[in-house]
Design an enzyme around this catalytic site. Sequence first.
Site, short mmCIF file in Angstrom:
data_model
loop_
_atom_site.label_atom_id
_atom_site.label_comp_id
_atom_site.label_asym_id
_atom_site.label_seq_id
_atom_site.Cartn_x
_atom_site.Cartn_y
_atom_site.Cartn_z
N HIS A 104 -38.49 -7.27 21.41
CA HIS A 104 -38.63 -7.54 22.88
C HIS A 104 -40.09 -8.44 23.05
O HIS A 104 -40.70 -8.21 24.16
CB HIS A 104 -38.80 -6.35 23.72
N ASN A 177 -32.32 -1.40 29.19
CA ASN A 177 -31.76 -2.47 28.76
C ASN A 177 -30.84 -2.89 30.04
O ASN A 177 -30.60 -2.16 30.99
CB ASN A 177 -31.01 -2.16 27.58
N TYR A 391 -43.13 4.15 20.59
CA TYR A 391 -43.71 3.22 21.70
C TYR A 391 -45.51 3.64 21.75
O TYR A 391 -45.94 2.74 21.76
CB TYR A 391 -42.91 3.45 23.13
FE1 HDE Z 1 -37.11 -0.24 22.37
N1 HDE Z 1 -39.13 -0.53 21.38
N2 HDE Z 1 -36.88 0.93 20.41
N3 HDE Z 1 -35.39 0.16 22.96
N4 HDE Z 1 -37.48 -1.41 23.73
C1 HDE Z 1 -39.96 -1.40 21.86
O1 HDE Z 1 -42.36 -1.00 21.98
C2 HDE Z 1 -37.70 1.51 19.68
C3 HDE Z 1 -34.57 1.03 22.23
C4 HDE Z 1 -36.95 -1.53 25.09
O2 HDE Z 1 -41.17 -4.89 28.03
C5 HDE Z 1 -41.16 -1.31 21.07
O3 HDE Z 1 -44.25 -1.51 23.30
C6 HDE Z 1 -36.97 2.21 18.61
C7 HDE Z 1 -33.40 1.19 23.25
C8 HDE Z 1 -37.59 -2.24 25.75
O4 HDE Z 1 -42.86 -4.30 26.70
C9 HDE Z 1 -40.95 -0.38 20.04
C10 HDE Z 1 -35.60 2.27 18.89
C11 HDE Z 1 -33.70 0.72 24.19
C12 HDE Z 1 -38.71 -2.73 25.12
C13 HDE Z 1 -39.56 -0.11 20.14
C14 HDE Z 1 -35.62 1.54 20.17
C15 HDE Z 1 -34.90 0.07 24.05
C16 HDE Z 1 -38.77 -2.05 24.07
C17 HDE Z 1 -41.76 -2.75 20.97
C18 HDE Z 1 -34.59 3.15 18.56
C19 HDE Z 1 -32.78 0.47 25.70
C20 HDE Z 1 -39.68 -3.81 25.52
C21 HDE Z 1 -43.04 -3.17 21.37
C22 HDE Z 1 -34.84 4.44 18.62
C23 HDE Z 1 -32.73 1.89 26.19
C24 HDE Z 1 -40.54 -3.02 26.64
C25 HDE Z 1 -43.12 -1.86 22.39
C26 HDE Z 1 -41.65 -4.12 27.26
C27 HDE Z 1 -39.93 -2.23 23.01
C28 HDE Z 1 -38.88 1.06 19.53
C29 HDE Z 1 -34.61 1.52 20.97
C30 HDE Z 1 -35.53 -0.87 25.32
C31 HDE Z 1 -41.29 -0.86 18.72
C32 HDE Z 1 -37.94 2.99 17.67
C33 HDE Z 1 -31.93 2.06 22.78
C34 HDE Z 1 -37.00 -2.72 27.13
O5 HDE Z 1 -41.79 0.55 20.19
#
Ligand code: HDE
Length: 726
Positions: A104, A177, A391
């Site tokens: 993202h 999402n 996060y």
């Molecule tokens: Fe994320 N995801 N994600 N994700 N995600 C990040 O956090 C992660 C997942 C989502 O505008 C990171 O600050 C793991 C699902 C958005 O700043 C990180 C897993 C959904 C954003 C991270 C998921 C999301 C992130 C990278 C699996 C939809 C952007 C930078 C367990 C419900 C937020 C940060 C923004 C961002 C980890 C799966 C949505 C690396 C480990 C499912 C919208 O922490």
Amino acid sequence: MVSKSRKGDSGKVKGETPAKVSADLPSGSDLPTHYDEPQGNGGETHQSTTDRNLTMTSQQGVPVSDGQNSLRAGKRGPTLLEDFQLREKIFHFDHERIPERVVHARGYGAHGFFELTDSLADYTRADVLTAVGRKTEVFVRFSTVAGRAGSRDLARDVRGFATKFYTREGNWDLVGNNIPVFFIQDAIKFPDLVHAVKEEPDRAFPQAQTAHDNFWDFVSLSPEAWHMIMWIMSDRTLPRSFRTMEGFGVHSFRLLDAEGKSTFVKFHWKPKQGLQSVLWNEAVKISGADPDFHRRDLWEAIESGDFPEWQLGVQLFDDEIASKLDFDHLDATKLIPEEVVPVRIVGRLVLDRNVDNFFAETEQVAFCTQNVPPGIDFSEDPLLAGRNFSYLDTQLKRLGGPNFTHIPINAPRCPVMNFQQDGHMAMTNPKGRVNYEPNSWGANAGPRENPELGHSSYAAPLDGRKERIRSETFADHYSQARMFYLSQTRIEQKHIGDALVFELSKVERVDIRARAVSHLANIDADLAATVADGLGMAVPQAAAAARPTLDLPPSAKLSILANGPDSFKGRKMGILLTDGSSAELFNALTKALKAEGAVWEVIAPKIGGVVLDDGTAVAARQKIDGGPSVLYDAVAILPSADGAALLARDAASKDFVSDAYGHCKYIGYSDAATTLFAESRVPPDLDAGFVALAKAKDAKAFVGQCAELRFWPREMEVDLDADSVR
Ligand code: HDE
């Protein structure tokens, strides 16, 4: 000594702007320069000031006399290490970047508010969901997932929809999402998924796309991904605008009332603007014409006062309802159809303010799924558990220390009181002598725990063996994939087939292509046959499935086209004009667009604009080469007869027409435009998507027709692949 301005120098004169100088300065001029003034500020675009309030300072607050010339020993001598102003400026510049988000990375944010319209007091004690009429400040960041921060907006990708609510009881981050399901069921697979989707590590391409071997290798070996694959191959991943996307919290969360009773909840954002996407061929061309298409769209809508709005919906259910579902709601690869558990609308989100500074706000905003106020809690979804770790951890890397909550965009708007202290960039350490508990300092004891108001977790009864195992209730991977596919209109199904053929055609290894299609055979036989045919291969045997595919009832809410807008409001028309275009038509059209709440841009052969047939001068927003029709929801082509003859010789103008035609857009046209059409690969028998604009009154009818957004019957005429769905 007065030295001469040399050729190649900026030739700037103290107190003058460069533009003025370059306009006035004949080459070889004898005008004096500042080069002989050792302490001069260079007289660049800024004049010096004697006003203390306007005086530039260093980061330490020391007034700066010259920010344009470093300290040197003699005019042509060495630069001195002593120059603390130079060193500070360069030092700060060297450290301007922070690590981009690992996923993202490319995103865009805006401020706004959430207003509760229906209380959920029966289910939760969270103030933000119970105080009807309360407006809670929010910050929302939209994003793509796979590309780097500088990648294009219109990659085929899931979009993030992350909302930070600054509630009275602390920050609530709903990090969702634009698709209600996810690729994987367990967080431990996330690094593999992300490695597979991002650029391949040896060659560092392809950027921001799934159309490559590693991605399809991974998902073809992960049957759980195939519901999500249907969504990402659909037009959901090509949104027309952030404003025309839904948002989903994805996981089941819990609402807890004052007694600690739990109700499961899934969160939905529904855009008031209606759903809308672009076509793949359009997306490819928009990516070149305007890589910032989505961020520009959001910025411009908010700047113009057309504030985007979403409804917050909740699906509420308990264990009993959950036990009757065909699947496990803790499995993030599944959704609950709205026909099974209806969405109750409880509030509205309005984005009404752009950021003052992208980096300070959008880049530094730190969303954390574990930020929940009292009354909101987590389910046992194993993906959510992993996110609740990830996060917080990622913020430490990105923002450099534990005090990222002190950055204004992340700081809660309610009081923050505890004994945490120090660390990098601490802005607000607790005041007074006490920094521990328990303590006996009476009235000066500082904050205390509050069992009544404080966040408490659901007292979930637990039992079980400690083991690495996936529940058998997560084993059906194809039934909802099939449900999603069968819930689409024929056009949308065609787009899914086209996308699969496109992506798999980019996969070099034939065995990976075949393995991918073997999953489709479990989802829909026709789709598998269409894709196999598109790839020029035989339909492979269906992949081994842990559970047989069920025939679930289709859900109309899953289609974009069935949930589109009913007006052209908030959309953009491109109006192509030349000298001599009809003022009557142009004025009538812009009046009708204004009345509809739509916007327009004038495109012309020259950016200086055109003179209409009544002598009025109209400025252009785009020169024809920079304003292709892909940037608009519909187009009006209104050249004069002479203008049309001119445009008929111009490649960009012909592309403007043939793309608008090929992308099934509504096309309003003046009589003279047919000269241009004849040269632009448009069949002579114009279809009903072309609307002749002869009189002023035609303009209103045309804008009304544009509410349909596209003239879909045309797609069958313009695409070889359409044969598959005839
Ligand atoms: Fe994320 N995801 N994600 N994700 N995600 C990040 O956090 C992660 C997942 C989502 O505008 C990171 O600050 C793991 C699902 C958005 O700043 C990180 C897993 C959904 C954003 C991270 C998921 C999301 C992130 C990278 C699996 C939809 C952007 C930078 C367990 C419900 C937020 C940060 C923004 C961002 C980890 C799966 C949505 C690396 C480990 C499912 C919208 O922490």
